[in-house]
Design a protein around this motif. Structure first.
Motif, PDB file in Angstrom:
ATOM      1  N   GLU A  99       0.856  -1.185   0.000  1.00 30.98           N
ATOM      2  CA  GLU A  99       0.000   0.000   0.000  1.00 30.98           C
ATOM      3  C   GLU A  99       0.893   1.236   0.000  1.00 30.98           C
ATOM      4  O   GLU A  99       1.834   1.346   0.783  1.00 30.98           O
ATOM      5  CB  GLU A  99      -0.902  -0.004   1.240  1.00 30.98           C
ATOM      6  N   THR A 100       0.612   2.147  -0.877  1.00 30.82           N
ATOM      7  CA  THR A 100       1.456   3.321  -1.045  1.00 30.82           C
ATOM      8  C   THR A 100       1.165   4.342   0.051  1.00 30.82           C
ATOM      9  O   THR A 100       0.036   4.794   0.195  1.00 30.82           O
ATOM     10  CB  THR A 100       1.211   3.949  -2.429  1.00 30.82           C
ATOM     11  N   SER A 101       2.190   4.685   0.790  1.00 32.35           N
ATOM     12  CA  SER A 101       2.037   5.697   1.842  1.00 32.35           C
ATOM     13  C   SER A 101       2.560   7.037   1.315  1.00 32.35           C
ATOM     14  O   SER A 101       3.409   7.067   0.428  1.00 32.35           O
ATOM     15  CB  SER A 101       2.837   5.297   3.089  1.00 32.35           C
ATOM     16  N   PRO A 102       2.067   8.138   1.863  1.00 33.37           N
ATOM     17  CA  PRO A 102       2.580   9.452   1.449  1.00 33.37           C
ATOM     18  C   PRO A 102       4.094   9.575   1.651  1.00 33.37           C
ATOM     19  O   PRO A 102       4.778  10.213   0.848  1.00 33.37           O
ATOM     20  CB  PRO A 102       1.819  10.439   2.343  1.00 33.37           C
ATOM     21  N   GLU A 103       4.608   8.939   2.697  1.00 33.13           N
ATOM     22  CA  GLU A 103       6.048   8.994   2.954  1.00 33.13           C
ATOM     23  C   GLU A 103       6.824   8.267   1.855  1.00 33.13           C
ATOM     24  O   GLU A 103       7.878   8.720   1.420  1.00 33.13           O
ATOM     25  CB  GLU A 103       6.379   8.376   4.319  1.00 33.13           C
TER      26      GLU A 103
END
Length: 191
Positions: free
Chosen positions: A15-19
């Motif tokens: 899952e792509t995190s903003p970080e």
């Protein structure tokens, strides 16, 4: 040589995190000469080995939203295969890989538009967002055949479009038809 340590692997594996997107954006800015391996799928009969990958044009448009002048790529060979099978139903497709410099890539605005409209994500028109959320990027202009390598060729699946014949039903007053319609109606309501 392909660099094995880059943040693209991080956004591709979960899952792509903003970080993670921020780390990817920083890596892309710091490494314009860095390499990224991307994939493109097309019909197997297209002479890619001699012509290379030609940009989308009004004549070669397989999607109403594709912008002209660009070749689209995915970070996943499976996504490239899926797009090709959708664009060329009932045909064999070939997935090609290519190693591209970061500076050659531009955001895939078509996929970012889809992310905003259908996934309701707040994405920006940046290369990092395109790779992380849209799982792809584009190249302006053609890509030379010498740079491409075939990953796999896939025959058309036995899916819904193969052998499908549209049919039109005509309502009749027969008891058997009425009984079938009643059973069908009950099942639809019960669900």
């Amino acid at each position: 040589m392909i660099e094995t340590i880059n943040p693209l692997a991080e956004v591709a594996t979960g899952e792509t995190s903003p970080e993670a997107v921020l780390r990817l954006a920083r890596w892309l800015r710091a490494n314009p000469d860095g390499w990224v391996r991307l994939y493109h799928g097309t019909a197997a009969h297209v002479p890619v080995e001699t012509q290379g990958l030609l940009p989308t044009s009004a004549r070669r448009r397989n999607s109403l939203q594709s912008r002209s002048g660009y070749v689209s790529f995915s970070i996943f060979p499976g996504h490239a295969e899926m797009f090709a099978l959708l664009a060329f139903p009932r045909r064999s497709v070939t997935v090609y890989g290519v190693d591209l410099r970061v500076r050659e890539l531009v955001p895939d605005l078509d996929q970012l538009r889809n992310q905003r409209a259908w996934a309701e994500r707040c994405v920006r028109p940046t290369l990092a967002h395109s790779l992380a959320y849209g799982h792809g990027a584009q190249v302006k202009g053609a890509v030379s055949a010498m740079r491409l390598f075939a990953v796999r060729t896939v025959a058309p699946s036995r899916g819904a479009t193969i052998g499908y014949q549209p049919s039109v039903g005509v309502a009749t007053g027969s008891l058997s038809r009425a009984a079938l319609d009643a059973v069908s109606r009950q099942r639809r309501v019960a669900i």
